[in-house]
Design a protein around this motif. Structure first.
Motif, PDB file in Angstrom:
ATOM      1  N   THR A  71       0.813  -1.210   0.000  1.00 47.14           N
ATOM      2  CA  THR A  71       0.000   0.000   0.000  1.00 47.14           C
ATOM      3  C   THR A  71       0.848   1.261   0.000  1.00 47.14           C
ATOM      4  O   THR A  71       0.528   2.231  -0.704  1.00 47.14           O
ATOM      5  CB  THR A  71      -0.920   0.028   1.229  1.00 47.14           C
ATOM      6  N   THR A  72       1.919   1.276   0.784  1.00 51.37           N
ATOM      7  CA  THR A  72       2.677   2.506   1.003  1.00 51.37           C
ATOM      8  C   THR A  72       4.144   2.378   0.600  1.00 51.37           C
ATOM      9  O   THR A  72       4.965   3.208   0.985  1.00 51.37           O
ATOM     10  CB  THR A  72       2.595   2.931   2.484  1.00 51.37           C
ATOM     11  N   LEU A  73       4.484   1.378  -0.182  1.00 52.26           N
ATOM     12  CA  LEU A  73       5.869   1.225  -0.615  1.00 52.26           C
ATOM     13  C   LEU A  73       6.335   2.432  -1.421  1.00 52.26           C
ATOM     14  O   LEU A  73       7.496   2.844  -1.348  1.00 52.26           O
ATOM     15  CB  LEU A  73       6.027  -0.052  -1.446  1.00 52.26           C
ATOM     16  N   TYR A  74       5.401   3.030  -2.188  1.00 49.26           N
ATOM     17  CA  TYR A  74       5.792   4.165  -3.030  1.00 49.26           C
ATOM     18  C   TYR A  74       6.056   5.434  -2.218  1.00 49.26           C
ATOM     19  O   TYR A  74       6.535   6.433  -2.755  1.00 49.26           O
ATOM     20  CB  TYR A  74       4.731   4.432  -4.105  1.00 49.26           C
ATOM     21  N   SER A  75       5.805   5.392  -0.929  1.00 52.57           N
ATOM     22  CA  SER A  75       6.176   6.533  -0.085  1.00 52.57           C
ATOM     23  C   SER A  75       7.683   6.749  -0.099  1.00 52.57           C
ATOM     24  O   SER A  75       8.167   7.843   0.211  1.00 52.57           O
ATOM     25  CB  SER A  75       5.704   6.309   1.352  1.00 52.57           C
ATOM     26  N   ALA A  76       8.443   5.708  -0.460  1.00 54.83           N
ATOM     27  CA  ALA A  76       9.902   5.793  -0.516  1.00 54.83           C
ATOM     28  C   ALA A  76      10.402   6.134  -1.911  1.00 54.83           C
ATOM     29  O   ALA A  76      11.590   5.947  -2.200  1.00 54.83           O
ATOM     30  CB  ALA A  76      10.515   4.478  -0.056  1.00 54.83           C
ATOM     31  N   ALA A  77       9.532   6.647  -2.772  1.00 53.72           N
ATOM     32  CA  ALA A  77       9.882   6.878  -4.175  1.00 53.72           C
ATOM     33  C   ALA A  77      11.147   7.698  -4.349  1.00 53.72           C
ATOM     34  O   ALA A  77      11.963   7.429  -5.237  1.00 53.72           O
ATOM     35  CB  ALA A  77       8.725   7.567  -4.900  1.00 53.72           C
ATOM     36  N   GLY A  78      11.323   8.712  -3.530  1.00 50.54           N
ATOM     37  CA  GLY A  78      12.474   9.590  -3.682  1.00 50.54           C
ATOM     38  C   GLY A  78      13.715   9.116  -2.962  1.00 50.54           C
ATOM     39  O   GLY A  78      14.773   9.733  -3.091  1.00 50.54           O
ATOM     40  N   ASP A  79      13.611   8.027  -2.203  1.00 51.20           N
ATOM     41  CA  ASP A  79      14.718   7.571  -1.377  1.00 51.20           C
ATOM     42  C   ASP A  79      15.262   6.201  -1.760  1.00 51.20           C
ATOM     43  O   ASP A  79      16.449   5.924  -1.564  1.00 51.20           O
ATOM     44  CB  ASP A  79      14.286   7.531   0.104  1.00 51.20           C
ATOM     45  N   VAL A  80      14.404   5.335  -2.269  1.00 50.66           N
ATOM     46  CA  VAL A  80      14.860   3.982  -2.576  1.00 50.66           C
ATOM     47  C   VAL A  80      15.810   4.029  -3.772  1.00 50.66           C
ATOM     48  O   VAL A  80      15.487   4.604  -4.810  1.00 50.66           O
ATOM     49  CB  VAL A  80      13.663   3.043  -2.836  1.00 50.66           C
ATOM     50  N   PRO A  81      17.015   3.462  -3.665  1.00 50.82           N
ATOM     51  CA  PRO A  81      17.998   3.557  -4.750  1.00 50.82           C
ATOM     52  C   PRO A  81      17.701   2.593  -5.898  1.00 50.82           C
ATOM     53  O   PRO A  81      16.968   1.610  -5.736  1.00 50.82           O
ATOM     54  CB  PRO A  81      19.321   3.201  -4.067  1.00 50.82           C
ATOM     55  N   ALA A  82      18.303   2.869  -7.047  1.00 51.91           N
ATOM     56  CA  ALA A  82      18.054   2.080  -8.251  1.00 51.91           C
ATOM     57  C   ALA A  82      18.428   0.618  -8.048  1.00 51.91           C
ATOM     58  O   ALA A  82      17.691  -0.291  -8.460  1.00 51.91           O
ATOM     59  CB  ALA A  82      18.829   2.671  -9.426  1.00 51.91           C
ATOM     60  N   ASP A  83      19.570   0.369  -7.414  1.00 55.03           N
ATOM     61  CA  ASP A  83      20.015  -1.012  -7.290  1.00 55.03           C
ATOM     62  C   ASP A  83      19.107  -1.840  -6.401  1.00 55.03           C
ATOM     63  O   ASP A  83      19.011  -3.061  -6.553  1.00 55.03           O
ATOM     64  CB  ASP A  83      21.457  -1.063  -6.773  1.00 55.03           C
ATOM     65  N   ALA A  84      18.391  -1.188  -5.473  1.00 56.29           N
ATOM     66  CA  ALA A  84      17.485  -1.920  -4.594  1.00 56.29           C
ATOM     67  C   ALA A  84      16.268  -2.438  -5.350  1.00 56.29           C
ATOM     68  O   ALA A  84      15.707  -3.481  -5.005  1.00 56.29           O
ATOM     69  CB  ALA A  84      17.033  -1.036  -3.434  1.00 56.29           C
ATOM     70  N   LEU A  85      15.848  -1.724  -6.395  1.00 53.20           N
ATOM     71  CA  LEU A  85      14.662  -2.130  -7.151  1.00 53.20           C
ATOM     72  C   LEU A  85      14.992  -3.031  -8.332  1.00 53.20           C
ATOM     73  O   LEU A  85      14.086  -3.615  -8.934  1.00 53.20           O
ATOM     74  CB  LEU A  85      13.907  -0.894  -7.652  1.00 53.20           C
ATOM     75  N   SER A 116       2.930  -1.347  -6.110  1.00 51.40           N
ATOM     76  CA  SER A 116       2.598  -0.445  -5.009  1.00 51.40           C
ATOM     77  C   SER A 116       1.371   0.380  -5.340  1.00 51.40           C
ATOM     78  O   SER A 116       1.119   0.708  -6.506  1.00 51.40           O
ATOM     79  CB  SER A 116       3.765   0.502  -4.704  1.00 51.40           C
ATOM     80  N   GLY A 117       0.649   0.717  -4.309  1.00 48.12           N
ATOM     81  CA  GLY A 117      -0.465   1.642  -4.454  1.00 48.12           C
ATOM     82  C   GLY A 117      -0.009   3.067  -4.254  1.00 48.12           C
ATOM     83  O   GLY A 117       1.110   3.331  -3.814  1.00 48.12           O
ATOM     84  N   SER A 118      -0.895   4.009  -4.587  1.00 43.41           N
ATOM     85  CA  SER A 118      -0.611   5.419  -4.371  1.00 43.41           C
ATOM     86  C   SER A 118      -1.906   6.151  -4.026  1.00 43.41           C
ATOM     87  O   SER A 118      -2.324   7.070  -4.717  1.00 43.41           O
ATOM     88  CB  SER A 118       0.039   6.048  -5.615  1.00 43.41           C
ATOM     89  N   ARG A 119      -2.567   5.694  -3.022  1.00 43.97           N
ATOM     90  CA  ARG A 119      -3.780   6.271  -2.447  1.00 43.97           C
ATOM     91  C   ARG A 119      -4.595   7.128  -3.412  1.00 43.97           C
ATOM     92  O   ARG A 119      -5.209   6.614  -4.342  1.00 43.97           O
ATOM     93  CB  ARG A 119      -3.432   7.037  -1.180  1.00 43.97           C
TER      94      ARG A 119
END
Length: 452
Positions: free
Chosen positions: A291-305, A312-315
């Protein structure tokens, strides 16, 4: 499997003519919808009635308060809401203020460890409206006080399902703009069925934050996914916020190999979980829906994804829909948001701040138009009930039970090198009718009513 997107009526998609008809001549409403230029004359002034300026509207600025997280781990959500609220206030003031003459002065205070004290301070200072909070626990604390103080509060978040079912079951002054927990969870349950197929989902697991929010989200997901698929829950894990080691949860998931793993992790916990899951090949054994994984959109690095299988949802808002090249209000909002400090890309929490201010401001403008004078708190509250309004995200409605409802979005979470942040790919849209119980019906009872 590609889900058919809702029609214009479902999604709030709107042309210029329909938008102008909906917002009338209010410069503030047009500015908040992102289309103020449509009401501009050749001299750059707003056309239409900006309100009664003949003395029945006070001239002094409106004092408003926003309770949000401005630092620490929850700041990844709270700063987004703050920046959204600040942009909405800026647009109101640039359009001439409420009623054509009342500017808004927004006081932002961190929720911190004593949020109820901070809220009461707003009231002691004579704030005419309050917004926030982020935390569900805080919202459950302040909602009864809002009713006692009789000053309208429009919640940005604090999305616990039971707020208007149990905490304040008959609210007058308390409202909430953001889609609440049951809506985002049902969205992801439906998204799992859309992507995988009901017949292909036999087992599910969950890794969710180890406090009331995560527990509530997992409870609702179990109820929804069981009704939709008949799946068996084979594992539930609840790591503490900020946990540095989630390997025990990942090991359990790898052992069970569930068809779906549900998660409401947010912020920095998303990066920790995704990194460790990738390192242990978890995405070979399950598909993650959050539900809220995309809350980290600006922080999660490329290699992690890289190499992950995450949806992910986006309310109530996703900046990439409608496509920015086709939807000028969305393009302008995205550009304005990313120019603000602390916003890599605007998330649904950005819209929670922007939308809460917009809901209140457009309701007040509507009341001024009807009354010919500035409304009382009770009149504003009455106007907010059933109030429909536009933002650059589309159309929103504040239902009679004081719960806001908007379309929700879900898609594959991937890294965009050009953007320097995560985005959602192949986005599906879900209308509020698909994700929310009817007003007055408890969420659990609504889910129980689904045929298995």
């Amino acid at each position: 499997m590609k889900r058919t997107e809702p029609t214009e009526r479902d999604t709030g998609g709107i042309g210029r003519r329909r938008l102008l008809s909906a917002i009338g001549g209010s410069a503030v409403a047009a500015a908040l919808a992102g289309c103020s230029t449509l009401l501009s004359d050749g001299g750059g002034q707003q056309s239409g009635d900006g309100g009664d300026s003949g003395g029945s509207i006070p001239e002094e600025p409106i004092q408003a308060g926003l309770l949000t997280f401005t630092k620490g781990a929850p700041g990844v959500l709270g700063i987004q809401a703050q920046r959204g609220a600040e942009l909405a206030v800026q647009r109101i003031n640039e359009a001439g203020g409420i009623g054509g003459q009342r500017r808004i002065e927004l006081d932002v205070v961190d929720e911190g460890s004593n949020p109820l004290d901070s809220y009461n301070q707003f009231i002691e200072e004579g704030k005419e409206v309050t917004f926030g909070p982020i935390s569900s626990g805080t919202h459950s604390q302040i909602a009864p006080e809002v009713e006692k103080n009789e000053v309208v509060n429009v919640g940005t978040d604090g999305t616990v399902t039971t707020l208007y079912e149990e905490t304040v079951p008959d609210p007058t002054y308390s409202f909430r703009f953001q889609n609440y927990d049951i809506m985002e969870v049902v969205t992801m349950a439906r998204e799992a069925v859309e992507r995988i197929g009901a017949d292909e989902i036999e087992t599910v697991a969950g890794v969710n934050p180890g406090y009331s929010f995560g527990e509530d989200e997992m409870r609702v997901f179990k109820q929804a996914i069981t009704k939709l698929t008949g799946a068996e829950v084979v594992y539930e894990g609840f790591p503490e916020l900020g946990a540095s080691d989630m390997s025990n949860h990942i090991t359990s998931i790898n052992s069970e190999q569930p068809d779906v793993t549900f998660s409401s992790l947010w912020g920095g916990d998303v990066t920790t979980f995704v990194r460790q899951a990738s390192a242990n090949d978890m995405f070979d054994n399950t598909t993650v829906f959050g539900t809220t994984l995309y809350s980290a959109a600006g922080d999660v690095p490329a290699d992690a994804l890289a190499g992950t299988d995450i949806y992910s949802g986006s309310r109530n808002y996703y900046w990439g829909h409608p496509a920015l090249g086709n939807w000028q209000p969305g393009r302008e909002l995205f550009d304005a948001a990313t120019a603000q400090d602390g916003v890599t890309v605007p998330t649904a929490h950005y819209m929670s701040g922007y939308g809460a201010v917009t809901a209140w401001a457009t309701a007040v403008e509507k009341a001024i138009d009807l009354l010919g004078t500035y409304p009382s708190q009770g009149q504003i509250a009455q106007m907010l009930e059933g109030h429909g309004f536009f933002t650059p995200a589309g159309y929103h409605n504040m239902a009679e039970d004081h719960q806001g409802s908007s379309n929700s979005f879900a898609g594959a979470m991937v890294y965009d090198d050009d953007l320097g942040a995560a985005r959602l790919d192949d986005v599906n849209i879900y209308s509020a009718a698909e994700t929310a119980p009817p007003p007055g019906v408890a969420g659990s009872a609504w889910l129980d009513s689904w045929s298995s």
